[in-house]
Design an enzyme around this catalytic site. Structure first.
Site, PDB file in Angstrom:
ATOM      1  N   SER A   1     -13.629  29.147  10.098  1.00  0.00           N
ATOM      2  CA  SER A   1     -12.912  30.241   9.467  1.00  0.00           C
ATOM      3  C   SER A   1     -11.403  30.184   9.723  1.00  0.00           C
ATOM      4  CB  SER A   1     -13.466  31.592   9.940  1.00  0.00           C
ATOM      5  OG  SER A   1     -13.175  31.797  11.293  1.00  0.00           O
TER       6      SER A   1
ATOM      7  N   LYS B   1      -9.344  35.756  14.629  1.00  0.00           N
ATOM      8  CA  LYS B   1      -8.842  36.249  13.346  1.00  0.00           C
ATOM      9  C   LYS B   1      -7.343  36.452  13.436  1.00  0.00           C
ATOM     10  CE  LYS B   1     -12.931  36.923  11.488  1.00  0.00           C
ATOM     11  NZ  LYS B   1     -13.417  36.032  10.451  1.00  0.00           N
TER      12      LYS B   1
END
Lengths: 215, 215
Positions: free
Chosen positions: A119, A162
DNA sequence: ACAAGTACTGTTCAAACGAACAGTAGTCGT
DNA sequence: ACGACTACTGTTCGTTTGAACAGTACTTGT
């Protein structure tokens, strides 16, 4: 366990310093001379330190001082899945312990986290990479954070990397990969849907260690 | 430089072992007793070891033995520009020395190289990253190598990271970025054009260290 | 053939060192 | 008010330890 008096701490530090500098411990008279008191005072202090478990004394041996609570060789815990509720930095969660200077990372790392997805691939972070995380509960916009997300199926928390962005009460956690949707959390309306439920910042990224060549 | 006799090696190892086990060096009589000879034999050996630069003796100090050639705290040199001709692993070229376990990388790293362009960005290697290089002069197809290229303007060599591929006598050094052209070298026709002139493999990539978060 | 180095023994000596005993002054918890 | 602990001084004692001197036997390089 050990609560040392300031004087005892001084003496312990002196022993450590001399050990590093000379390669062997000081004699009782070395200690006494350095602090400006008699040999017996040094002896008393050593016995106090031994009683408190800081050192061990070999009877009748010159400089027979062994440090217990050894200076930890600078290392970092590699944290895997985090048991819910337990503090992240609890070393009990450590999967491994790597001998790695925490100060190599900027900011200084408190623990490592193994990346398990692609990711963050556009930020040059590949699956399997070990990311150095500086534990702190707040972040600035644009920083890459280790987000602690509660996993409903399983009952544990896991750490995900993130990019953090906050506008008013709305926090967005971006992946650095177009194939992943950002997670949006409105802090003003807590526990609204399942996806964005419990969330906290475990720390911010301070660097990365890849322990092999990419395939 | 020091070539120790087997006996001297034994004695040095005994000192190291006792230092680890006890936390302080053995006395001359400790050594003598362990090997079963007189104290003066131990003294002779210590003086021989001191003469050969292995240890240092503090006169009149009980157990005043300091190991020189210390067990190197595991570290890696960060190599910058390489002076032409000089062996890469020569630590004299080291820009910095990082306290980092070479065994963290796979294969084990011999030195670090700072990436200074974005040519490997699609392999998750960003500018500024420190790449762990295992020094070896051959590589397999598909491996990422540290290629040593001669810089005509300047007269020095520099290390560049490329993906290595060889078909017959033709070696191709690929960048992992579509904006860079691969370098093609035909080993059968040496020094043909300037671009592909002198080239050698400095080592293969064994991992990566990023000492900060990406912007 | 000789010097230099290795690998020891044996003895003596003084300095370095840990150990023990006795004592003082101050703080801290109960 | 008392005991326990900290933080020392001062002295003496015996052992540990490094240092020095003298000597032997063997090996290695020139």
């Amino acid at each position: 366990m050990a609560n040392l008096t300031p004087r005892q701490t001084e003496i312990l530090q002196f022993i450590e310093q001399r050990l590093r500098a000379e390669g062997y411990p000081p004699s009782q008279r070395d200690i006494a001379e350095h602090f400006g008191f008699a040999q017996n005072a040094a002896r008393d202090h050593l016995q106090a330190l031994a009683r408190k478990g800081e050192i061990e004394i070999s009877p009748n041996d010159a400089r027979g001082i062994r440090l217990l609570r050894e200076q930890t060789p600078p290392g970092l815990p590699l944290l895997g899945r985090i048991a819910a509720g337990a503090p992240i930095t609890a070393p009990s969660n450590a999967e491994h312990w790597l001998e790695l200077d925490p100060g190599l990372f900027q900011p200084r790392a408190d623990f490592l986290h193994r990346v398990d997805g692609d990711s963050m691939i556009d930020a040059g972070i590949l699956p399997g990479d070990l990311v150095g995380i500086h534990a702190q509960s707040e972040a600035e916009n644009g920083q890459i954070i280790a987000a602690c997300l509660y996993e409903p199926r399983g009952g544990f928390e896991r750490i995900t990397l993130k990019r953090y962005r906050r506008k008013g009460s709305v926090v967005t956690l971006h992946a650095e990969n177009p194939r992943y949707e950002p997670i949006v959390i409105d802090l003003a309306q807590p526990a609204e849907d399942q996806e964005a439920a419990p969330f906290r910042i475990a720390g911010i990224m301070g660097g990365l260690l890849r322990t092999g060549a990419p395939r």
